[in-house]
Design a protein around this motif. Structure first.
Motif, PDB file in Angstrom:
ATOM      1  N   ALA A 117       0.845  -1.194   0.000  1.00 50.24           N
ATOM      2  CA  ALA A 117       0.000   0.000   0.000  1.00 50.24           C
ATOM      3  C   ALA A 117       0.879   1.243   0.000  1.00 50.24           C
ATOM      4  N   ARG A 118       0.305   2.342  -0.458  1.00 50.08           N
ATOM      5  CA  ARG A 118       1.038   3.609  -0.471  1.00 50.08           C
ATOM      6  C   ARG A 118       0.302   4.646   0.368  1.00 50.08           C
ATOM      7  N   LEU A 119       1.065   5.649   0.778  1.00 50.55           N
ATOM      8  CA  LEU A 119       0.527   6.710   1.623  1.00 50.55           C
ATOM      9  C   LEU A 119       0.375   7.985   0.805  1.00 50.55           C
ATOM     10  N   VAL A 120      -0.821   8.529   0.793  1.00 51.98           N
ATOM     11  CA  VAL A 120      -1.095   9.751   0.040  1.00 51.98           C
ATOM     12  C   VAL A 120      -1.712  10.785   0.974  1.00 51.98           C
ATOM     13  N   PHE A 121      -1.643  12.033   0.550  1.00 50.63           N
ATOM     14  CA  PHE A 121      -2.260  13.102   1.333  1.00 50.63           C
ATOM     15  C   PHE A 121      -3.701  13.275   0.888  1.00 50.63           C
TER      16      PHE A 121
END
Length: 289
Positions: A117-121
């Protein structure tokens, strides 16, 4: 820096969130949100890949949001700037640290977790136009009314101080949302803390950084208005020493994302820069200190 990203236990704490009391006020820890399928990319002067879509909160609520694919530094800039704005009472949309999988929304620079998974704003879409949009669509009378609305906004002097404190070099008209009376929102803080690619040695609290409000707004203020806003900037700066960086960094989640060297550099930068805020704000306002 990816080995400093949230672990499973930290993710669980972030999902739950908590209230952190700071200097007599309360600040809510930024929580996690899951990005849902269907987000659509858009270009409105934004440099980074940006999308409008929906996110799912842990309480089952679904929110309309603006989702930004940012690298680690810009992501943390956004998160910290959000918590600092809330701490000093400036209007900024609710935000979340978004979790997204590549089969849901393809991202390019967002930090990755061990599970892929990736972290986005994620910023809640307040559906308010920015100043650039309103200016472009207005006639002469409309533009005058728009400027008057900005100039009379009660927190304008505080904004000059805030941008000077966090070294935000990108407060162009597109990064200020303006709706009805007193409906103002601050957005897009990825270029704060001297810029989008800062490293600890570059955080110089004594250096003057571009305050773009002086480029497009200051010239429309009268001498008396400039002086009044300068006093408001000083009033805000007088209380900045009460901001506890450790609590703000925890509330913003950057304490779980950035290495200790970066956190220490940010803390020193913000603490030492407080004394410089009145002078920098006054210069941006064209007022002698």
């Amino acid at each position: 820096m990816t080995d400093h990203l949230l672990g499973d236990d930290q993710l669980e704490k972030a999902r739950k969130g908590c209230d952190t009391c700071v200097g007599g006020g309360c600040m809510t820890t930024i929580k996690l949100a899951t990005v849902l399928k269907g987000a659509i990319g858009f270009k409105e002067g934004n440099v980074n890949e940006t999308f409008r879509g929906q996110v799912l909160l842990d309480d089952g609520a679904v929110r309309q949001a603006v989702i930004k694919d940012l690298d680690l530094i810009q992501l943390c800039n956004e998160l910290l700037a959000h918590s600092l704005a809330r701490r000093v009472g400036l209007p900024i949309p609710d935000c979340f640290l978004g979790l997204v999988r590549q089969d849901v929304l393809a991202t390019n620079v967002a930090p990755s977790l061990s599970d892929g998974a990736r972290l986005v704003f994620v910023s809640v879409d307040v559906k308010v136009p920015n100043v650039t949009y309103r200016w472009t669509g207005s006639d002469v009378a409309g533009r005058k009314a728009l400027l008057d609305q900005i100039i009379k906004w009660g927190d304008l002097g505080h904004l000059y101080a805030y941008d000077a404190w966090i070294a935000n070099i990108d407060r162009h008209p597109g990064n200020l949302l303006l709706g009805g009376k007193d409906e103002v929102w601050l957005i897009d803080h990825g270029h704060s803390f001297t810029g989008p690619n800062w490293q600890p040695p570059q955080l110089d609290p004594n250096q003057e950084y571009a305050n773009r409000l002086s480029d497009w707004l200051t010239g429309h203020l009268s001498t008396d208005q400039k002086a009044s806003r300068a006093q408001e900037a000083k009033n805000l700066s007088d209380g900045l020493g009460n901001v506890d960086f450790a609590e703000v960094s925890a509330a913003s989640l950057i304490s779980k994302l950035l290495p200790a060297t970066h956190l220490s550099a940010l803390e020193a930068f913000l603490e030492k820069r407080i004394l410089k805020v009145p002078a920098h704000a006054c210069k941006a306002l064209g007022v002698l200190t």
